[in-house]
Enzyme design. Sequence first.
Site, short mmCIF file in Angstrom:
data_model
loop_
_atom_site.label_atom_id
_atom_site.label_comp_id
_atom_site.label_asym_id
_atom_site.label_seq_id
_atom_site.Cartn_x
_atom_site.Cartn_y
_atom_site.Cartn_z
N LYS A 44 0.83 -1.24 0.07
CA LYS A 44 0.05 -0.11 -0.05
C LYS A 44 0.78 1.42 -0.21
O LYS A 44 0.47 2.28 0.10
CB LYS A 44 -1.05 0.08 1.09
CG LYS A 44 -2.12 -0.97 1.20
CD LYS A 44 -3.12 -0.66 2.34
CE LYS A 44 -2.85 -0.59 3.86
NZ LYS A 44 -3.86 -0.36 4.56
N LYS A 46 2.69 2.19 2.44
CA LYS A 46 2.47 3.05 3.73
C LYS A 46 3.58 2.57 4.62
O LYS A 46 3.97 1.26 4.58
CB LYS A 46 1.24 2.65 4.26
CG LYS A 46 0.02 3.60 3.72
CD LYS A 46 -1.23 3.37 4.85
CE LYS A 46 -2.21 4.80 4.71
NZ LYS A 46 -3.03 4.78 5.77
N1 C2G Z 1 -10.64 6.92 8.43
C1 C2G Z 1 -11.98 8.08 8.82
N2 C2G Z 1 -11.43 9.17 9.34
C2 C2G Z 1 -10.22 9.88 9.16
C3 C2G Z 1 -9.09 8.73 8.91
C4 C2G Z 1 -9.44 7.62 8.74
O1 C2G Z 1 -12.92 7.64 8.87
N3 C2G Z 1 -10.00 10.99 9.44
C5 C2G Z 1 -11.16 5.52 8.33
C6 C2G Z 1 -10.77 5.39 6.69
O2 C2G Z 1 -11.48 5.89 5.99
C7 C2G Z 1 -10.50 3.61 6.79
C8 C2G Z 1 -10.27 3.39 8.42
O3 C2G Z 1 -10.27 4.73 9.19
O4 C2G Z 1 -12.01 3.20 6.69
C9 C2G Z 1 -8.66 3.29 8.70
O5 C2G Z 1 -8.01 4.31 7.90
P1 C2G Z 1 -6.38 3.76 7.57
O6 C2G Z 1 -5.86 3.08 8.61
O7 C2G Z 1 -5.89 4.85 6.83
O8 C2G Z 1 -6.92 2.73 6.18
P2 C2G Z 1 -6.39 2.61 4.83
O9 C2G Z 1 -4.78 2.91 4.75
O10 C2G Z 1 -7.25 3.51 4.14
O11 C2G Z 1 -6.57 1.09 4.52
O12 C2G Z 1 -8.16 -2.96 2.23
C10 C2G Z 1 -8.68 -1.58 2.99
C11 C2G Z 1 -7.12 -0.79 3.30
O13 C2G Z 1 -6.73 -1.47 4.32
C12 C2G Z 1 -7.55 0.40 3.90
#
Ligand code: C2G
Length: 132
Positions: A44, A46
């Site tokens: 990803k 990340k």
């Molecule tokens: N999120 C949110 N509001 C934020 C930040 C994050 O609602 N201000 C939500 C994201 O939309 C996601 C969850 O928190 O649903 C986790 O965010 P991340 O850890 O950034 O996940 P991500 O990297 O988007 O991974 O297969 C799907 C991926 O693994 C998603």
Amino acid sequence: MKKVITYGTFDLIHNGHINILRRAKEMGDYLIVAISTDEFNKIKNKKAYHSYENRKAILEAIRYVDEVIPEETWEQKVEDVIKHDVDLFVMGDDWKGKFDFLKEYCEVVYLPRTVGISTSKIKEDLFRVNNG
Ligand code: C2G
């Protein structure tokens, strides 16, 4: 029992994560969180501050979370939904539409992201504070 699943890295846990975990749990009875492994985070592009083990331990301590499983690939979601008998898949709306293929297997809901917070914002703000 209505089972809900959501996926993410959940690094440097913040109120945006808590909001979506709480809302996902409130939509059912049992919440599974599939947390990205360190290897999948590389896919990803990340780089998490906390290791997989630490991010998993932190998630397991959150009252809304009933079970934590590893997320290792983009392709595992259908298998997860079937294997864990999931009724509802929830993600933040930055992913809107991206997982609609799951609608054959379960309900799919995208929830509005929490404005003003993100793991990258935390890192940027800390960098600025410490570097004048
Ligand atoms: N999120 C949110 N509001 C934020 C930040 C994050 O609602 N201000 C939500 C994201 O939309 C996601 C969850 O928190 O649903 C986790 O965010 P991340 O850890 O950034 O996940 P991500 O990297 O988007 O991974 O297969 C799907 C991926 O693994 C998603």
